[in-house]
Design an enzyme around this catalytic site. Structure first.
Site, PDB file in Angstrom:
ATOM      1  N   GLU A 251       0.718  -1.049  -0.114  1.00 45.99           N
ATOM      2  CA  GLU A 251      -0.246   0.048  -0.373  1.00 45.99           C
ATOM      3  C   GLU A 251       0.883   0.974  -0.475  1.00 45.99           C
ATOM      4  O   GLU A 251       0.958   1.466   1.402  1.00 45.99           O
ATOM      5  CB  GLU A 251      -0.831  -0.207   1.507  1.00 45.99           C
ATOM      6  CG  GLU A 251      -2.060   0.935   1.168  1.00 45.99           C
ATOM      7  CD  GLU A 251      -2.445   1.027   2.948  1.00 45.99           C
ATOM      8  OE1 GLU A 251      -3.064  -0.270   3.353  1.00 45.99           O
ATOM      9  OE2 GLU A 251      -3.765   2.014   2.299  1.00 45.99           O
TER      10      GLU A 251
ATOM     11  N   LYS B 101      -2.496  -1.630  -3.175  1.00 46.50           N
ATOM     12  CA  LYS B 101      -3.159  -1.350  -2.277  1.00 46.50           C
ATOM     13  C   LYS B 101      -3.552   0.426  -2.204  1.00 46.50           C
ATOM     14  O   LYS B 101      -2.232   0.671  -2.201  1.00 46.50           O
ATOM     15  CB  LYS B 101      -3.463  -1.837  -0.764  1.00 46.50           C
ATOM     16  CG  LYS B 101      -4.611  -0.462  -0.045  1.00 46.50           C
ATOM     17  CD  LYS B 101      -4.883  -0.946   0.801  1.00 46.50           C
ATOM     18  CE  LYS B 101      -6.317  -0.335   1.464  1.00 46.50           C
ATOM     19  NZ  LYS B 101      -7.163  -0.515   3.322  1.00 46.50           N
TER      20      LYS B 101
HETATM   21  P1  13P Z   1      -9.337   3.723   4.447  1.00 51.94           P
HETATM   22  O1  13P Z   1     -10.442   3.263   3.157  1.00 51.94           O
HETATM   23  O2  13P Z   1     -10.436   4.568   5.919  1.00 51.94           O
HETATM   24  O3  13P Z   1      -8.829   5.116   3.331  1.00 51.94           O
HETATM   25  O4  13P Z   1      -8.761   3.069   4.790  1.00 51.94           O
HETATM   26  C1  13P Z   1      -8.117   1.950   3.875  1.00 51.94           C
HETATM   27  C2  13P Z   1      -6.875   1.435   4.729  1.00 51.94           C
HETATM   28  O5  13P Z   1      -6.822   0.322   5.159  1.00 51.94           O
HETATM   29  C3  13P Z   1      -5.807   3.047   4.827  1.00 51.94           C
HETATM   30  O6  13P Z   1      -4.511   2.135   5.236  1.00 51.94           O
END
Ligand code: 13P
Length: 349
Positions: free
Chosen positions: A185, A227
């Site tokens: 991510e 992600k």
């Molecule tokens: P949000 O969808 O609230 O941004 O959270 C997703 C997430 O896991 C951020 O690390």
């Protein structure tokens, strides 16, 4: 990597982006969940956190139909429901896969004011081994990339991007070694006043560096999930982009930077409203399904939970209403994952 391990990881990754399904990010750290509970005037105790997560995981229709996996926080993966059932068992009983957040948070990057680098590699191999025993089959590590305000192009610096992507690659390799699918991510924040084209530029550069680092670290892309943020204007930008522009630029950016071997891309919601996050995902899947080599789905935190949290308000009698709100959002995003959502569906109870 052996062919058996690659198959095992790929099977998990493919299940995470099965048709009509996506991921529930319920891995708010102790600090973040306190902020969420503050918004409904509820104290953040261990029992309240348990009750809230339990109500989500017991929402049978959502968990069975639309939620392929749940990202948990360390406390939650060890917690038991009120009746003594491990919360992990509620998730697997619904056919969903437990996952775990393993990074230790974004810390100030030395000599780079305004930039952060995510920590948590020390002891990670041993922690992953334990999480696998506790039932986790995928993990998450979040890098945070900010964009400078007022056109300041020194943020993000190349060094900060490189350091974060390098850490993501080391994390991903350790996950795969421990038979866990890494969600990588690299989040470009939507705070700030930058326009959508600056977000495109930073997102693309981050992804190019990320895939270079993953290659060097010998990570098998077939056993990973990406992600990312959507390519979108900063919240304080005076030029907000339409859903068509967001969809077009996001898909173009990823086609230029994300290898076809990656099974799935699951978006974070990052501060978009619930319906906005659904609409943007739907537009991409509706307009561009033919030219995308990967599945495009969701891994939302706030955009799956905001209404549910508000409906619950910390009161037992509101549990059914909160579950209905969560089921509705999960269903809307399941439809958006297939490009089959329409705004009218928001009014269906
Ligand atoms: P949000 O969808 O609230 O941004 O959270 C997703 C997430 O896991 C951020 O690390």
């Amino acid at each position: 990597m052996t062919p058996e391990l690659l198959n095992e990881l790929n099977d998990i990754a493919v299940r995470m982006v099965a048709p009509g399904k996506g991921i529930l990010a319920a891995d708010e750290s102790t600090g973040t969940i306190k902020k969420r509970f503050d918004s409904i005037g509820l104290e953040s105790t261990e029992d309240n956190r348990r009750d809230y997560r339990e109500l989500l995981f017991r929402t049978e229709s959502a968990m069975k139909e639309n939620i392929s996996g749940v990202i948990l926080f360390d406390e939650t993966i060890r917690q038991k429901a009120e009746d003594g059932t491990p919360l992990v068992d509620l998730i697997t009983a619904a056919g969903s896969i437990p996952g775990i957040k393993v990074d230790m948070g974004a810390k100030d990057y030395a000599f780079h004011p305004g930039e952060k680098v995510t920590e948590g590699l020390t002891g990670l191999r041993e922690r992953l081994e334990e999480y696998h025993q506790l039932g986790a089959r995928f993990a998450k590590w979040r890098a945070v990339i900010d964009i400078g305000r007022g056109g300041d192009r020194s943020i993000p610096s190349y060094s900060c991007l490189r350091a974060n992507m390098h850490a993501l690659a080391r994390y991903a390799a350790l996950c795969q070694e421990q038979r866990i699918v890494p969600i990588v991510e690299p989040e470009v924040l939507m705070d700030g006043d930058h326009d959508i084209d600056r977000c495109y530029e930073v997102t693309e550069m981050g992804l190019k560096l990320l895939y270079e680092e993953l290659y060097d670290a010998k990570v098998a892309l077939e056993g990973t999930i990406l992600k990312p943020n959507m390519v979108i204007a900063g919240k304080k930008s005076d030029r907000q982009a339409s859903t068509d522009e967001i969809a077009e630029k996001t898909v173009r950016c990823f086609r230029n930077a994300v290898p076809a071997a990656v099974p799935g891309i699951v978006f974070l919601s990052g501060g978009q409203s619930e319906v906005q996050a659904t609409e943007n995902l739907n537009t991409m899947n509706k307009a561009y399904a033919d030219i995308m080599p990967w599945k495009l789905s969701f891994s939302y935190g706030r955009a799956l939970q905001a209404s549910a949290l508000e409906s619950w308000g910390g009161k037992k009698e509101n549990v059914p209403a909160a579950q209905a709100a969560f089921a509705h959002r999960a269903r809307m995003n399941g439809l958006a994952q297939q490009g089959a959502w329409t705004p009218e569906m928001e009014n269906d109870a």
